[in-house]
Design a protein around this motif. Structure first.
Motif, mmCIF file in Angstrom:
data_model
loop_
_atom_site.group_PDB
_atom_site.id
_atom_site.type_symbol
_atom_site.label_atom_id
_atom_site.label_comp_id
_atom_site.label_asym_id
_atom_site.label_seq_id
_atom_site.Cartn_x
_atom_site.Cartn_y
_atom_site.Cartn_z
ATOM 1 N N MET A 1 0.825 -1.202 0.000
ATOM 2 C CA MET A 1 0.000 0.000 0.000
ATOM 3 C C MET A 1 0.865 1.260 0.000
ATOM 4 N N THR A 2 1.936 1.257 0.769
ATOM 5 C CA THR A 2 2.811 2.421 0.849
ATOM 6 C C THR A 2 3.511 2.666 -0.483
ATOM 7 N N ARG A 3 3.941 1.612 -1.156
ATOM 8 C CA ARG A 3 4.587 1.766 -2.455
ATOM 9 C C ARG A 3 3.627 2.342 -3.482
ATOM 10 N N THR A 4 2.398 1.918 -3.420
ATOM 11 C CA THR A 4 1.388 2.427 -4.345
ATOM 12 C C THR A 4 1.185 3.917 -4.135
ATOM 13 N N LYS A 5 1.108 4.348 -2.885
ATOM 14 C CA LYS A 5 0.940 5.770 -2.591
ATOM 15 C C LYS A 5 2.160 6.570 -3.037
ATOM 16 N N LEU A 6 3.338 6.019 -2.809
ATOM 17 C CA LEU A 6 4.563 6.695 -3.224
ATOM 18 C C LEU A 6 4.612 6.820 -4.743
ATOM 19 N N PHE A 7 4.296 5.744 -5.437
ATOM 20 C CA PHE A 7 4.276 5.773 -6.894
ATOM 21 C C PHE A 7 3.274 6.808 -7.396
ATOM 22 N N LEU A 8 2.099 6.821 -6.822
ATOM 23 C CA LEU A 8 1.062 7.766 -7.221
ATOM 24 C C LEU A 8 1.520 9.208 -6.980
ATOM 25 N N PHE A 9 2.153 9.439 -5.843
ATOM 26 C CA PHE A 9 2.657 10.778 -5.525
ATOM 27 C C PHE A 9 3.703 11.219 -6.547
ATOM 28 N N VAL A 10 4.656 10.356 -6.851
ATOM 29 C CA VAL A 10 5.708 10.682 -7.809
ATOM 30 C C VAL A 10 5.110 10.906 -9.196
ATOM 31 N N PHE A 11 4.211 10.049 -9.597
ATOM 32 C CA PHE A 11 3.565 10.174 -10.901
ATOM 33 C C PHE A 11 2.825 11.505 -11.025
ATOM 34 N N LEU A 12 2.046 11.860 -10.035
ATOM 35 C CA LEU A 12 1.284 13.112 -10.079
ATOM 36 C C LEU A 12 2.204 14.331 -10.053
ATOM 37 N N THR A 13 3.286 14.248 -9.306
ATOM 38 C CA THR A 13 4.243 15.355 -9.246
ATOM 39 C C THR A 13 4.893 15.583 -10.612
ATOM 40 N N ILE A 14 5.334 14.511 -11.239
ATOM 41 C CA ILE A 14 5.970 14.626 -12.553
ATOM 42 C C ILE A 14 4.969 15.098 -13.598
ATOM 43 N N THR A 15 3.771 14.571 -13.568
ATOM 44 C CA THR A 15 2.734 14.959 -14.524
ATOM 45 C C THR A 15 2.384 16.440 -14.372
ATOM 46 N N THR A 16 2.246 16.891 -13.140
ATOM 47 C CA THR A 16 1.921 18.295 -12.892
ATOM 48 C C THR A 16 3.035 19.202 -13.391
ATOM 49 N N ALA A 17 4.273 18.824 -13.149
ATOM 50 C CA ALA A 17 5.413 19.622 -13.615
ATOM 51 C C ALA A 17 5.437 19.679 -15.137
ATOM 52 N N PHE A 18 5.152 18.560 -15.790
ATOM 53 C CA PHE A 18 5.141 18.526 -17.251
ATOM 54 C C PHE A 18 4.036 19.411 -17.808
ATOM 55 N N ILE A 19 2.855 19.347 -17.237
ATOM 56 C CA ILE A 19 1.729 20.156 -17.706
ATOM 57 C C ILE A 19 2.032 21.637 -17.522
ATOM 58 N N ALA A 20 2.644 21.999 -16.413
ATOM 59 C CA ALA A 20 2.975 23.406 -16.164
ATOM 60 C C ALA A 20 3.959 23.922 -17.201
ATOM 61 N N GLN A 21 4.872 23.087 -17.664
ATOM 62 C CA GLN A 21 5.849 23.507 -18.655
ATOM 63 C C GLN A 21 5.242 23.641 -20.044
ATOM 64 N N THR A 22 4.167 22.930 -20.322
ATOM 65 C CA THR A 22 3.588 22.949 -21.659
ATOM 66 C C THR A 22 2.449 23.958 -21.810
ATOM 67 N N GLU A 23 2.180 24.772 -20.782
ATOM 68 C CA GLU A 23 1.140 25.785 -20.903
ATOM 69 C C GLU A 23 1.553 26.830 -21.930
ATOM 70 N N LEU A 24 0.599 27.308 -22.678
ATOM 71 C CA LEU A 24 0.877 28.328 -23.685
ATOM 72 C C LEU A 24 1.205 29.651 -23.022
ATOM 73 N N PRO A 25 2.141 30.389 -23.595
ATOM 74 C CA PRO A 25 2.363 31.755 -23.109
ATOM 75 C C PRO A 25 1.126 32.594 -23.415
ATOM 76 N N VAL A 26 0.951 33.676 -22.695
ATOM 77 C CA VAL A 26 -0.241 34.516 -22.876
ATOM 78 C C VAL A 26 -0.377 34.963 -24.323
#
Length: 80
Positions: free
Chosen positions: A1-26
């Motif tokens: 269970m702990t590994r699953t939560k850790l994996f989910l946390f890492v996955f969401l962190t990386i995904t969020t960082a990637f999405i933030a970088q791909t936002e269009l400039p104004v």
């Protein structure tokens, strides 16, 4: 269970960082107000880039690869 939560946390962190970088400039966001887009683009342009856009070559403006601005082809009216 702990590994699953850790994996989910890492996955969401990386995904969020990637999405933030791909936002269009104004200036590329068609949903923003025109004046906001113009202001954003002018802030991003260097003095040299502004001069190149005004000068161009012949009847075309210069391409700006850094800001992804294509050349604009201009024409004279029938009386110049």
């Amino acid at each position: 269970m702990t590994r699953t939560k850790l994996f989910l946390f890492v996955f969401l962190t990386i995904t969020t960082a990637f999405i933030a970088q791909t936002e269009l400039p104004v200036y590329k966001n068609a949903n923003k107000k025109t004046q906001d887009r113009v202001d954003d683009l002018l802030k991003r342009m260097t003095v040299e880039e502004k001069v190149e856009l005004l000068g161009g070559n012949g009847m075309k403006t210069m391409v700006n690869n850094r800001l992804d601005i294509p050349e604009i082809i201009m024409t004279d009216g029938p009386l110049g």
